[in-house]
Structures are given as C-alpha cells and as structure tokens.
Design an enzyme around this catalytic site. Structure first.
Site, PDB file in Angstrom:
ATOM      1  CD  GLN A 146      -2.665   1.705   0.297  1.00 53.27           C
ATOM      2  OE1 GLN A 146      -2.665   1.224  -0.717  1.00 53.27           O
ATOM      3  NE2 GLN A 146      -3.648   2.577   0.464  1.00 53.27           N
ATOM      4  CE1 TYR A 152      -0.975  -2.045   9.911  1.00 51.33           C
ATOM      5  CE2 TYR A 152      -1.600  -2.817   7.614  1.00 51.33           C
ATOM      6  CZ  TYR A 152      -1.778  -2.505   9.194  1.00 51.33           C
ATOM      7  OH  TYR A 152      -3.054  -3.067   9.348  1.00 51.33           O
ATOM      8  CE1 TYR A 184      -7.364   0.947   4.087  1.00 48.31           C
ATOM      9  CE2 TYR A 184      -7.009  -0.832   2.587  1.00 48.31           C
ATOM     10  CZ  TYR A 184      -6.519   0.288   2.903  1.00 48.31           C
ATOM     11  OH  TYR A 184      -5.565   0.647   2.699  1.00 48.31           O
TER      12      TYR A 184
HETATM   13  N1  CAA Z   1      -1.153   5.723  -5.281  1.00 46.32           N
HETATM   14  C1  CAA Z   1      -0.479   6.677  -6.210  1.00 46.32           C
HETATM   15  N2  CAA Z   1      -0.164   7.784  -5.719  1.00 46.32           N
HETATM   16  C2  CAA Z   1      -0.592   8.300  -4.371  1.00 46.32           C
HETATM   17  C3  CAA Z   1      -1.282   7.345  -3.831  1.00 46.32           C
HETATM   18  C4  CAA Z   1      -1.888   6.041  -4.130  1.00 46.32           C
HETATM   19  N3  CAA Z   1      -2.276   5.167  -3.452  1.00 46.32           N
HETATM   20  N4  CAA Z   1      -1.547   8.126  -2.513  1.00 46.32           N
HETATM   21  C5  CAA Z   1      -0.997   9.331  -2.727  1.00 46.32           C
HETATM   22  N5  CAA Z   1      -0.512   9.443  -3.784  1.00 46.32           N
HETATM   23  C6  CAA Z   1       0.193  10.624  -4.448  1.00 46.32           C
HETATM   24  C7  CAA Z   1      -0.655  11.862  -4.076  1.00 46.32           C
HETATM   25  O1  CAA Z   1      -1.474  12.027  -5.137  1.00 46.32           O
HETATM   26  C8  CAA Z   1       0.627  12.916  -4.241  1.00 46.32           C
HETATM   27  O2  CAA Z   1       0.695  13.371  -5.619  1.00 46.32           O
HETATM   28  P1  CAA Z   1       1.331  14.565  -6.334  1.00 46.32           P
HETATM   29  O3  CAA Z   1       2.437  15.128  -5.235  1.00 46.32           O
HETATM   30  O4  CAA Z   1       1.655  14.223  -7.433  1.00 46.32           O
HETATM   31  O5  CAA Z   1       0.186  15.264  -5.995  1.00 46.32           O
HETATM   32  C9  CAA Z   1       1.472  12.333  -3.442  1.00 46.32           C
HETATM   33  O6  CAA Z   1       1.330  10.831  -3.641  1.00 46.32           O
HETATM   34  C10 CAA Z   1       1.589  12.795  -2.158  1.00 46.32           C
HETATM   35  O7  CAA Z   1       2.785  12.151  -1.512  1.00 46.32           O
HETATM   36  P2  CAA Z   1       3.260  12.629  -0.088  1.00 46.32           P
HETATM   37  O8  CAA Z   1       4.494  11.515   0.068  1.00 46.32           O
HETATM   38  O9  CAA Z   1       3.332  14.216  -0.004  1.00 46.32           O
HETATM   39  O10 CAA Z   1       2.215  12.113   0.733  1.00 46.32           O
HETATM   40  P3  CAA Z   1       1.371  12.642   1.868  1.00 46.32           P
HETATM   41  O11 CAA Z   1       1.962  13.248   2.963  1.00 46.32           O
HETATM   42  O12 CAA Z   1       0.158  13.612   1.264  1.00 46.32           O
HETATM   43  O13 CAA Z   1       0.683  11.202   2.507  1.00 46.32           O
HETATM   44  C11 CAA Z   1      -0.152   9.005   2.782  1.00 46.32           C
HETATM   45  C12 CAA Z   1       0.670  10.284   1.952  1.00 46.32           C
HETATM   46  C13 CAA Z   1       0.208   9.262   4.376  1.00 46.32           C
HETATM   47  C14 CAA Z   1       0.456   7.792   2.450  1.00 46.32           C
HETATM   48  C15 CAA Z   1      -1.453   9.098   2.644  1.00 46.32           C
HETATM   49  O14 CAA Z   1      -1.637   8.997   1.082  1.00 46.32           O
HETATM   50  C16 CAA Z   1      -2.503   8.129   3.160  1.00 46.32           C
HETATM   51  O15 CAA Z   1      -2.516   8.378   4.421  1.00 46.32           O
HETATM   52  N6  CAA Z   1      -2.599   6.960   2.474  1.00 46.32           N
HETATM   53  C17 CAA Z   1      -3.481   5.951   3.107  1.00 46.32           C
HETATM   54  C18 CAA Z   1      -2.550   4.835   3.515  1.00 46.32           C
HETATM   55  C19 CAA Z   1      -3.464   3.751   3.991  1.00 46.32           C
HETATM   56  O16 CAA Z   1      -4.309   3.108   3.129  1.00 46.32           O
HETATM   57  N7  CAA Z   1      -3.494   3.326   5.199  1.00 46.32           N
HETATM   58  C20 CAA Z   1      -4.167   2.221   5.597  1.00 46.32           C
HETATM   59  C21 CAA Z   1      -4.338   2.660   7.058  1.00 46.32           C
HETATM   60  S1  CAA Z   1      -5.588   1.298   7.803  1.00 46.32           S
HETATM   61  C22 CAA Z   1      -4.871  -0.022   7.746  1.00 46.32           C
HETATM   62  O17 CAA Z   1      -3.631  -0.035   7.699  1.00 46.32           O
HETATM   63  C23 CAA Z   1      -5.773  -1.073   8.280  1.00 46.32           C
HETATM   64  C24 CAA Z   1      -5.650  -2.203   7.258  1.00 46.32           C
HETATM   65  O18 CAA Z   1      -4.765  -3.154   7.341  1.00 46.32           O
HETATM   66  C25 CAA Z   1      -6.247  -2.127   5.933  1.00 46.32           C
END
Ligand code: CAA
Length: 246
Positions: A146, A152, A184
């Site tokens: 992810q 993680y 999720y």
């Molecule tokens: N795929 C491709 N690009 C992605 C992306 C994805 N999935 N997610 C973010 N991006 C891109 C954005 O579009 C952005 O691009 P631009 O700069 O070109 O606009 C860039 O990445 C942002 O990157 P940053 O490094 O600046 O990241 P951020 O500080 O904005 O945050 C993150 C990134 C913290 C990973 C945030 O996207 C996030 O919280 N993502 C969710 C992660 C997730 O799914 N966690 C699950 C938690 S629950 C769990 O874990 C339980 C379980 O078991 C399922």
C-alpha cells in the site's frame, strides 16, 4: 464445546473487541492486555454493560518482559492459554522516502516483534498439552502493498511468514497456526486515513462498503473451533473482494 482460555492482544481496539466478544460467545474465557489503564478500565466497564466479563492484564507487547508477565498473569487468573490471537497493531503511515527510523521501528516492534514476544510465552504450554490455536491478524496490505505503508506491509507480510513456519513446527502437536488478513474495516485505524484517500480506497472495494469488525471475528471463531483442526498454515482473506488472488 470445551471452554478454553483465549488471549487477544490489543483486544480493546475495533477488531480486537469484536474478537473478544465472539470468543466469549463461543464459551471461552477471554483476556486482553492494555497499556493505558484509564482507557482500558472504561472499555472493561462498557463490556460489562454489554454483558461481557473480560480479564485485563497490563503489558506492552513490544516488551519481551511485559509479554512474559502478561501471560503468567493470565495463566494465574484464568488458566493456561490455549488460544492466542496476535491482533495488536498500529499504523505510522508515510511514503518511504520520508519515513523516519521511529516510524519504521514502532510498526515493526508493535506489529511483528510482538508476535515473537507473546507467542514465545504460550507455545511451550500448548506443545505440552497438545492443543493450541494461534492466529495472526495481518492485513490485505501485507499481501498487495500500500502506498505509504512500507513499514506496515513489511510487518504484516512477516506475520504470515511466521504463521507458515510455526504451523509446520507444531502441526503434529494439535496446534494450528493461521493468518487472517482483513481488508479495510470500519475502525478508528481506518477512519484516521484522510477522508479523500479513504473515499478512493472504498470506491475500489467490489462489495461497495468497508468491512465490519464482526465479519473478521467470525473468521477467527471459525479457525478456533475444534472442527478446524486440519486448517493450518493458511491465510484467510476477508476484504469484500478488494484483493483477489490464489
Ligand atoms: N497511489 C498513487 N499515488 C498516490 C497514492 C496512491 N495510492 N496516494 C497518494 N499518492 C500521491 C498523491 O497523489 C500525491 O501526488 P502529487 O504530489 O503528484 O500530487 C503524493 O502521492 C503525495 O505524497 P506525499 O509523500 O506528499 O504524501 P502525503 O504526506 O500526502 O501522504 C499518505 C501520503 C500518508 C501515504 C496518505 O496518502 C495516506 O494516508 N494514505 C493511506 C494509506 C493507507 O491506506 N493506510 C491504511 C491505514 S488502515 C490500515 O492499515 C488497516 C488495514 O490493514 C487495511
């Protein structure tokens, strides 16, 4: 059915609470650990109001000493632990090129090293008694990766490597070791993902909704049952079709 003693780590969380309740509904005596006394006591009171009597033991699963003390206390209070659910887990999400050693270490210690710490304390007893159930609560993201979860996903994939090795070592002794990999699920952990990111993730789930904690607990109960004696070393994906494969 036989009443057994179950230890669910991180039992006060979203999925953990559902697992504790389901195992109690099956007739087992259930204990869980806690770090924050105030939060844990409030949880216990809520559980009492819901009709459940859970045993709380203080202990941080990242500490081998705490894990040992925790398990000894459960043994003293309820009896030998026959069912262990390694459920405790945290997230410290961030893209890897910005990830600190602290973000990496906290997640590996809590989600993976904890599995060593706690399981090590129950395995010898299970081997002596020739019965045991050990279940790792992993994640869809350990399987598919992810964005933002290198720490993680590494820990969650590691949990299944542990499962399949331990399953081999203990298969002849009546001990099954399995992994459950939730997708999720609507818990505080998932709700902490920024809303716009979460909406995109949810839109990708074929069933069109997040999972319910009870839907994960159901699988745990299934694997714990005496009749599941020939299921070992397996991973059960429960994710609404979010990631399919074989
Ligand atoms: N795929 C491709 N690009 C992605 C992306 C994805 N999935 N997610 C973010 N991006 C891109 C954005 O579009 C952005 O691009 P631009 O700069 O070109 O606009 C860039 O990445 C942002 O990157 P940053 O490094 O600046 O990241 P951020 O500080 O904005 O945050 C993150 C990134 C913290 C990973 C945030 O996207 C996030 O919280 N993502 C969710 C992660 C997730 O799914 N966690 C699950 C938690 S629950 C769990 O874990 C339980 C379980 O078991 C399922």
């Amino acid at each position: 059915m036989t009443t057994r003693v179950a230890l669910v780590t991180g039992g006060t969380g979203g999925i953990g609470t559902a697992i504790c309740k389901r195992l109690a509904d099956q007739g087992h005596k259930v204990a869980t650990n806690y770090r924050n006394e105030e939060k844990a006591k409030a949880w216990q009171a809520q559980m009492k109001a819901d009709g459940y009597d859970f045993t709380l033991v203080k202990g941080d699963v990242t500490s081998p000493e705490d894990a040992e003390a925790m398990v000894r206390e459960v043994e003293k209070t309820l009896g030998p632990v026959d069912i262990l659910i390694n459920n405790a887990g945290i997230t410290r999400d961030g893209t890897f090129h910005k990830m600190s050693a602290g973000q990496w270490g906290d997640v590996i210690n809590t989600n993976l090293n904890s599995v060593y710490n706690v399981t090590r304390q129950v395995i010898e007893g299970m081997r002596d008694r020739k019965w045991g159930r050990i279940i790792q609560i992993s994640s869809i993201n350990g399987l598919k990766g992810q964005y933002g979860q290198a720490n993680y996903a590494a820990a969650k994939a590691g949990m299944h490597g542990f499962t399949i090795s331990l399953a081999r070592e203990n298969a002849k002794l009546g001990i099954t070791v399995n992994t459950v990999s939730p997708g999720y699920v609507a818990t505080d952990m998932v709700m902490a993902v920024p809303e716009e990111v979460r909406a995109k993730i949810a839109a990708d789930i074929p069933t069109g909704r997040l999972g319910k904690p009870e839907e994960i607990a159901y699988a745990v109960a299934f694997l714990v049952d005496d009749q599941a004696a020939w299921i070992t070393g397996s991973n059960l994906d429960i994710n609404g079709g979010h990631h399919m494969g074989w």
